[in-house]
Design a protein around this motif. Structure first.
Motif, PDB file in Angstrom:
ATOM      1  N   UNK A 162     -16.059  39.227  49.288  1.00 19.08           N
ATOM      2  CA  UNK A 162     -14.922  38.382  48.889  1.00 19.08           C
ATOM      3  C   UNK A 162     -15.381  37.364  47.851  1.00 19.08           C
ATOM      4  N   UNK A 163     -16.575  36.826  48.038  1.00 19.58           N
ATOM      5  CA  UNK A 163     -17.111  35.888  47.044  1.00 19.58           C
ATOM      6  C   UNK A 163     -17.227  36.565  45.687  1.00 19.58           C
ATOM      7  N   UNK A 164     -17.632  37.814  45.671  1.00 17.04           N
ATOM      8  CA  UNK A 164     -17.771  38.548  44.410  1.00 17.04           C
ATOM      9  C   UNK A 164     -16.413  38.728  43.743  1.00 17.04           C
ATOM     10  N   UNK A 165     -15.383  39.034  44.530  1.00 17.77           N
ATOM     11  CA  UNK A 165     -14.035  39.170  43.957  1.00 17.77           C
ATOM     12  C   UNK A 165     -13.556  37.842  43.366  1.00 17.77           C
ATOM     13  N   UNK A 166     -13.825  36.774  44.076  1.00 17.28           N
ATOM     14  CA  UNK A 166     -13.413  35.440  43.607  1.00 17.28           C
ATOM     15  C   UNK A 166     -14.125  35.081  42.303  1.00 17.28           C
ATOM     16  N   UNK A 167     -15.433  35.259  42.259  1.00 19.93           N
ATOM     17  CA  UNK A 167     -16.202  34.921  41.061  1.00 19.93           C
ATOM     18  C   UNK A 167     -15.791  35.800  39.881  1.00 19.93           C
ATOM     19  N   UNK A 205     -14.223  34.588  36.282  1.00 20.54           N
ATOM     20  CA  UNK A 205     -14.876  34.988  35.035  1.00 20.54           C
ATOM     21  C   UNK A 205     -13.903  35.643  34.067  1.00 20.54           C
ATOM     22  N   UNK A 206     -12.901  36.346  34.593  1.00 18.41           N
ATOM     23  CA  UNK A 206     -11.927  37.033  33.749  1.00 18.41           C
ATOM     24  C   UNK A 206     -10.640  36.230  33.564  1.00 18.41           C
ATOM     25  N   UNK A 207     -10.694  34.929  33.854  1.00 14.44           N
ATOM     26  CA  UNK A 207      -9.573  34.015  33.627  1.00 14.44           C
ATOM     27  C   UNK A 207      -8.309  34.408  34.383  1.00 14.44           C
ATOM     28  N   UNK A 208      -8.462  35.050  35.549  1.00 10.97           N
ATOM     29  CA  UNK A 208      -7.299  35.405  36.362  1.00 10.97           C
ATOM     30  C   UNK A 208      -6.711  34.147  36.987  1.00 10.97           C
ATOM     31  N   UNK A 209      -5.409  34.197  37.282  1.00 13.62           N
ATOM     32  CA  UNK A 209      -4.794  33.084  37.992  1.00 13.62           C
ATOM     33  C   UNK A 209      -5.243  33.118  39.451  1.00 13.62           C
ATOM     34  N   UNK A 210      -5.079  32.002  40.136  1.00 12.37           N
ATOM     35  CA  UNK A 210      -5.473  31.968  41.545  1.00 12.37           C
ATOM     36  C   UNK A 210      -4.597  32.898  42.377  1.00 12.37           C
ATOM     37  N   UNK A 211      -3.325  33.065  41.971  1.00  9.48           N
ATOM     38  CA  UNK A 211      -2.458  34.014  42.671  1.00  9.48           C
ATOM     39  C   UNK A 211      -2.976  35.447  42.526  1.00  9.48           C
ATOM     40  N   UNK A 212      -3.437  35.782  41.331  1.00 12.96           N
ATOM     41  CA  UNK A 212      -3.973  37.122  41.106  1.00 12.96           C
ATOM     42  C   UNK A 212      -5.244  37.354  41.925  1.00 12.96           C
ATOM     43  N   UNK A 213      -6.088  36.330  41.988  1.00  8.24           N
ATOM     44  CA  UNK A 213      -7.316  36.440  42.777  1.00  8.24           C
ATOM     45  C   UNK A 213      -6.973  36.604  44.254  1.00  8.24           C
ATOM     46  N   UNK A 214      -6.036  35.792  44.719  1.00  6.99           N
ATOM     47  CA  UNK A 214      -5.643  35.855  46.129  1.00  6.99           C
ATOM     48  C   UNK A 214      -5.028  37.201  46.472  1.00  6.99           C
ATOM     49  N   UNK A 272      -5.518  27.557  32.391  1.00  3.39           N
ATOM     50  CA  UNK A 272      -6.088  28.901  32.323  1.00  3.39           C
ATOM     51  C   UNK A 272      -5.204  29.796  31.465  1.00  3.39           C
ATOM     52  N   UNK A 273      -5.783  30.628  30.608  1.00  9.08           N
ATOM     53  CA  UNK A 273      -4.997  31.461  29.689  1.00  9.08           C
ATOM     54  C   UNK A 273      -3.942  32.314  30.375  1.00  9.08           C
ATOM     55  N   UNK A 274      -4.258  32.880  31.530  1.00  6.18           N
ATOM     56  CA  UNK A 274      -3.311  33.783  32.188  1.00  6.18           C
ATOM     57  C   UNK A 274      -2.113  33.074  32.810  1.00  6.18           C
ATOM     58  N   UNK A 275      -2.098  31.767  32.740  1.00  7.03           N
ATOM     59  CA  UNK A 275      -0.934  31.014  33.221  1.00  7.03           C
ATOM     60  C   UNK A 275       0.096  30.789  32.115  1.00  7.03           C
TER      61      UNK A 275
END
Length: 444
Positions: free
Chosen positions: A49-54, A58-67, A92-95
């Motif tokens: 899960x830590x790897x997915x979060x990091x 790194x790819x400027x995803x939104x927190x919703x996308x990460x979640x 963040x760019x993706x926002x």
């Protein structure tokens, strides 16, 4: 925390259309976030899960996308991310529909406060409407993972707070299919609580499933966008303090909060302040104080200048009345003139009107043609008022061109400003003549 009657009265004046009678909404494109989200302790204990979060960061995803990505791969983890209170805003760019906007905002207003990272700590904002309820909408809302389940809404009288929900779909008896609705899903009062929003008796509110949710809607000077930007917050303190600022500025500006605050281009600013916030401990019922970074709405404006600006606006209204009188309309009313104006100079109507006729008859044709190109008889009012105060026409032309620029008489606003200045000088004709005779650069 609000006066819901204002919004209710605004709705009643909105004309009905095929899409219904509703308040105009301010369109938004892009979100600045109040902070960041981090992994919960349980989620952080799993290296996958830590790897997915990091990777998401790194790819400027939104927190919703990460979640969402974490929830898809680890459905047993109910709440992988939690908000973390920080001193900066997240950009963040993706926002943003146009990701380049994020860089533009950080380039314009980002700061490095010693850690080598450019972040957004404080930035100017312009609000697009004068009603704070429009630029800071807020509600109590209960969300599921995918949609809003319940929310608060005031009734048409602005007095009763309702608990609302989406109406269940209507099933056609013949086709056994959901009836297609026009204008989106219907809403209805929540039936199991009588449709009343009462937080103290609401199980969702008491279990922290229903919370205050608000957002600021604004433009950022220098950042080109037809749509506004938004900044969400669920802080009662941030929203309450913002209302205080809005109402104070509106009082000083005659009800206005939109646009620049003064003629120097001063704006509101959004920033964060570390403040101690009091709340009740749910176990002990005792008040507890903790430090939190709270969104702060600043208005770094000279209050005296705002009050003076209000006086200038009143003078402009007096100037409009003077134009009316000089054009043969209603005479200038004495109660519109400043209380400090000597009585001897108040009844200028007849003298000014006579001067206007004389001015029209005796003005040199070239000047008259140039000065009435766009502004019409407003220019006549300027000369008539000046003559009634004892000013010489030729010297007046030199003074006005030197002080206001030679194009003043071909611009409606220029004429209005000049007329306002002369109207202000009605109580001091000697001062006006002294200005006219002053050396260039020694006046104004």
């Amino acid at each position: 925390m609000s006066n819901p009657t204002v919004a209710a009265q605004a709705i009643s004046t909105v004309p009905a259309t095929i899409l219904g009678r509703q308040q105009p909404r301010i369109p938004t494109a892009g979100r600045i976030r109040a902070g960041i989200k981090v992994l919960t302790k349980a989620a952080a204990s799993d290296p996958r899960i830590r790897a997915l979060y990091d990777d998401g960061l790194a790819h400027q995803a939104t927190f919703e996308q990460i979640e969402q990505k974490i929830a898809e791969q680890f459905p047993d983890v109910k709440t992988p991310l939690v908000p973390k209170n920080v001193a900066w805003f997240t950009v963040r760019p993706n926002d943003f529909p146009n990701p380049a906007v994020a860089s533009q905002i950080l380039d314009a207003y980002g700061e490095d406060r010693g850690d080598g990272v450019i972040r957004l700590y404080r930035f100017p904002v312009l609000f697009p409407a004068d009603a704070w309820q429009s630029v800071m909408p807020h509600e109590l809302a209960c969300w599921t993972r995918n949609e809003k389940r319940y929310w608060s809404e005031y009734s048409a009288d602005g007095q009763t707070r309702r608990c609302m929900m989406f109406a269940p779909a209507t099933i056609d008896a013949r086709s056994q299919r959901a009836v297609r609705t026009f204008g989106g899903r219907g809403t209805q009062p929540r039936p199991d609580n009588g449709g009343l929003c009462d937080p103290e008796r609401c199980p969702e509110f008491q279990h922290r499933q229903c919370n205050l949710s608000g957002r600021f809607l604004f433009y950022i000077p220098g950042i080109r966008s037809l749509d506004a930007f938004e900044l969400h917050t669920n802080s009662f303190y941030a929203l309450s303090r913002a209302i205080e600022r809005f109402e104070a500025i509106a009082f000083l500006r005659g009800g206005r909060i939109a646009g620049f605050l003064d003629r120097q281009g001063t704006t509101f600013y959004l920033t964060k302040k570390l403040r101690e916030v009091s709340h009740l401990d749910q176990k002990t019922g005792q008040p507890v104080r903790n430090a939190h970074w709270i969104i702060e709405l600043e208005a770094p404006v000279d209050v005296a200048a705002l009050l003076d600006q209000r006086d200038d606006d009143a003078t402009l209204r007096m100037a409009d009345a003077a134009v009316q009188a000089l054009q043969g309309g209603e005479p200038i009313m004495h109660d519109m003139l400043p209380d400090t104006m000597p009585q001897a100079h108040q009844p200028v109507n007849e003298a000014a009107r006579d001067a206007a006729h004389s001015s029209r008859a005796n003005q040199p044709a070239p000047v008259q043609a140039a000065c009435t190109n766009e502004s019409g008889t407003g220019v006549d009012a300027v000369y008539a008022l000046a003559v009634s105060l004892g000013a010489d026409r030729a010297e007046l032309d030199t003074y006005l061109n030197r002080t206001w620029g030679e194009g003043w008489c071909r611009n409606a606003q220029g004429v209005k400003r000049v007329l306002a200045e002369l109207t202000r000088m009605q109580g001091d004709p000697d001062g006006l003549r002294a200005r006219i005779h002053a050396e260039p650069g020694a006046q104004h």
